[in-house]
Scaffold this active site. Structure first.
Site, PDB file in Angstrom:
ATOM      1  N   CYS A   1     -13.273   2.190 -15.158  1.00  0.00           N
ATOM      2  CA  CYS A   1     -13.716   3.574 -14.955  1.00  0.00           C
ATOM      3  C   CYS A   1     -12.490   4.488 -14.937  1.00  0.00           C
ATOM      4  O   CYS A   1     -12.219   5.186 -13.965  1.00  0.00           O
ATOM      5  CB  CYS A   1     -14.510   3.675 -13.652  1.00  0.00           C
ATOM      6  SG  CYS A   1     -15.478   5.188 -13.494  1.00  0.00           S
TER       7      CYS A   1
ATOM      8  N   CYS B   1     -18.590  -2.171 -18.023  1.00  0.00           N
ATOM      9  CA  CYS B   1     -18.730  -1.882 -16.591  1.00  0.00           C
ATOM     10  C   CYS B   1     -19.897  -2.652 -15.975  1.00  0.00           C
ATOM     11  O   CYS B   1     -21.019  -2.591 -16.471  1.00  0.00           O
ATOM     12  CB  CYS B   1     -18.936  -0.384 -16.385  1.00  0.00           C
ATOM     13  SG  CYS B   1     -19.135   0.052 -14.635  1.00  0.00           S
TER      14      CYS B   1
ATOM     15  N   TYR C   1      -6.300   6.672   3.769  1.00  0.00           N
ATOM     16  CA  TYR C   1      -6.395   5.615   2.763  1.00  0.00           C
ATOM     17  C   TYR C   1      -5.655   4.350   3.204  1.00  0.00           C
ATOM     18  O   TYR C   1      -6.215   3.241   3.209  1.00  0.00           O
ATOM     19  CB  TYR C   1      -5.852   6.075   1.398  1.00  0.00           C
ATOM     20  CG  TYR C   1      -5.607   4.876   0.539  1.00  0.00           C
ATOM     21  CD1 TYR C   1      -6.671   4.226  -0.072  1.00  0.00           C
ATOM     22  CD2 TYR C   1      -4.335   4.297   0.446  1.00  0.00           C
ATOM     23  CE1 TYR C   1      -6.488   3.052  -0.785  1.00  0.00           C
ATOM     24  CE2 TYR C   1      -4.140   3.134  -0.266  1.00  0.00           C
ATOM     25  CZ  TYR C   1      -5.215   2.516  -0.876  1.00  0.00           C
ATOM     26  OH  TYR C   1      -5.029   1.356  -1.550  1.00  0.00           O
TER      27      TYR C   1
ATOM     28  N   GLU D   1       0.820  -1.207   0.000  1.00  0.00           N
ATOM     29  CA  GLU D   1       0.000   0.000   0.000  1.00  0.00           C
ATOM     30  C   GLU D   1       0.859   1.264   0.000  1.00  0.00           C
ATOM     31  O   GLU D   1       0.515   2.254  -0.636  1.00  0.00           O
ATOM     32  CB  GLU D   1      -0.962  -0.004   1.191  1.00  0.00           C
ATOM     33  CG  GLU D   1      -2.041  -1.076   1.103  1.00  0.00           C
ATOM     34  CD  GLU D   1      -2.892  -0.951  -0.158  1.00  0.00           C
ATOM     35  OE1 GLU D   1      -2.944   0.155  -0.756  1.00  0.00           O
ATOM     36  OE2 GLU D   1      -3.498  -1.954  -0.571  1.00  0.00           O
TER      37      GLU D   1
ATOM     38  N   ASP E   1      -9.459   6.171  -2.443  1.00  0.00           N
ATOM     39  CA  ASP E   1      -8.305   6.642  -3.192  1.00  0.00           C
ATOM     40  C   ASP E   1      -8.829   7.353  -4.442  1.00  0.00           C
ATOM     41  O   ASP E   1     -10.032   7.581  -4.576  1.00  0.00           O
ATOM     42  CB  ASP E   1      -7.386   5.471  -3.556  1.00  0.00           C
ATOM     43  CG  ASP E   1      -7.982   4.617  -4.657  1.00  0.00           C
ATOM     44  OD1 ASP E   1      -9.227   4.568  -4.762  1.00  0.00           O
ATOM     45  OD2 ASP E   1      -7.226   4.007  -5.425  1.00  0.00           O
TER      46      ASP E   1
ATOM     47  N   CYS F   1     -25.307   3.854 -12.997  1.00  0.00           N
ATOM     48  CA  CYS F   1     -24.447   5.029 -13.130  1.00  0.00           C
ATOM     49  C   CYS F   1     -25.207   6.205 -13.729  1.00  0.00           C
ATOM     50  O   CYS F   1     -25.843   6.079 -14.767  1.00  0.00           O
ATOM     51  CB  CYS F   1     -23.226   4.688 -13.996  1.00  0.00           C
ATOM     52  SG  CYS F   1     -22.015   6.021 -14.101  1.00  0.00           S
TER      53      CYS F   1
END
Length: 352
Positions: free
Chosen positions: A212, A222, A134, A51, A152, A228
């Site tokens: 995306c 998607c 995060y 990370e 994020d 959406c």
DNA sequence: TAGTCGTGGAC
DNA sequence: TGTCCAAGACT
């Protein structure tokens, strides 16, 4: 349908049907998740490392560096016992070197003060150096199964488009996204079977990274296109303009040794790291460069010129104490800047 | 909260 | 070519 709160002008919260969204997302993720070395592991330290390395850094860049780092420092204890210089040398070229220093300090803290046991909740993880909102949520959910949302750049973009909101860099905008993200995260697993929160969070990021995308999103592929509002568009703030600068460095060699300069420990940019001795553009005006490379740092694009020694040795403004004749074979063990590494590889002084 | 901190790759 | 920006944190 929710209405705007009377008299306030505040837009109503935009709801996403959480259960349907999660089901579609997770189904897609099971089928399309990339195979990455930090997936399917059970090692909170390795998750932490991944990370931190992934902060503002592309997956493709991190993969090999992550493996090298774990080979050299396989455990929290090994990292904690290392010299900072060796950690930085391993990080050389990855950028944002403060990450490496803070990870190192964090490892020392966990080993020295917490008996080597990493905190398991996002709230506690945030106390570690270099671990913000995060990263704390990522480690807590992925390594320990906590039901906490990661936010994020990927998650933010996915949610803005999904809900039809403009991107705004304010506390309120940030809070709205965090709230929406949290409303979608599944509960922690009951008997430790599977890890719904960790998988969900990684699926959100995977969707942002591969479907995306910032430009030309692949809405036809998607899994949640039906939920959406925008199908791939959202209003973004104006970006800062890029700048261009010319810089010059000296490449001086004595047999198998090369001259390096240590940056000031007080420098804001890459303090204490090693680079080729910089030259002023005035000093090199009459000479032809040995090599030209492009290099960009955040907002600035550098036209880098490297000059062979010739008469320029005396044009180096640095104090002698900051200059180091270094055997080529030792370069890989030193905290070189990414640019120095790139130039030394380009001229064949360094391999790889 | 707005700057700052690196680098390389995609377009 | 230049532009954009990637699994952010810190101050």
């Amino acid at each position: 349908m929710k209405q705007a709160v009377a008299g306030t002008g505040i837009a109503p919260e935009i709801e996403v049907p959480a259960i349907e969204f999660r089901r579609l997302l997770l189904g897609w993720y099971r089928e399309h998740a990339r195979v990455l070395p930090w997936r399917g592991i059970d090692d909170p330290y390795a998750t932490w490392l991944s990370e931190v390395m992934l902060q503002q850094t592309r997956v493709a860049t991190v993969i090999e560096r992550y493996r090298e780092f774990l080979t050299r420092f396989p455990t929290l204890q090994a990292l904690a016992a290392a010299e900072e210089n060796d950690v930085l040398a391993l990080w050389s070229g990855l950028g944002y070197y403060r990450r490496a220093r803070m990870l190192h300090r964090g490892a020392q803290f966990v080993v020295g003060e917490l008996h080597g046991e990493m905190p398991r909740s996002a709230a506690e993880l945030k106390a570690l150096p270099g671990v913000g909102d995060y990263t704390a949520a990522a480690i807590a959910s992925i390594a320990f199964g906590e039901s906490v949302a990661v936010v994020d750049g990927n998650v933010e973009r996915v949610l803005l488009r999904l809900m039809g909101l403009p991107e705004e860099r304010t506390g309120a905008g940030r809070a709205r996204i965090t709230k929406a993200a949290q409303s979608l995260v599944p509960a922690a697993a009951k008997r430790g079977v599977g890890n719904p929160p960790g998988d969900h969070n990684q699926a959100m990021m995977e969707l942002g990274a591969t479907i995306c995308t910032p430009k030309s999103p692949l809405c036809l592929q998607c899994p949640v296109v039906g939920l959406c509002r925008t199908r791939g568009e959202h209003v973004t703030p104006v970006r800062q303009k890029q700048r261009s600068r010319s810089v010059a460095y000296l490449l001086a060699r004595r047999g198998e040794r090369v001259l390096l300069e240590r940056r000031s420990a007080e420098a804001s940019l890459m303090p204490g790291m090693l680079e080729l001795p910089p030259l002023s553009m005035d000093a090199v005006a009459a000479y032809e460069p040995l090599l030209r490379v492009k290099h960009s740092i955040t907002n600035t694009n550098y036209d880098v010129q490297v000059f062979a020694e010739g008469k320029l040795r005396d044009a180096v403004p640095a104090a002698a104490s900051d200059l180091i004749w270094t055997p080529a074979a030792k370069l890989r063990d030193l905290p070189l800047t990414g640019l120095a590494r790139k130039v030394l590889q380009r001229v064949g002084v360094m391999s790889r």
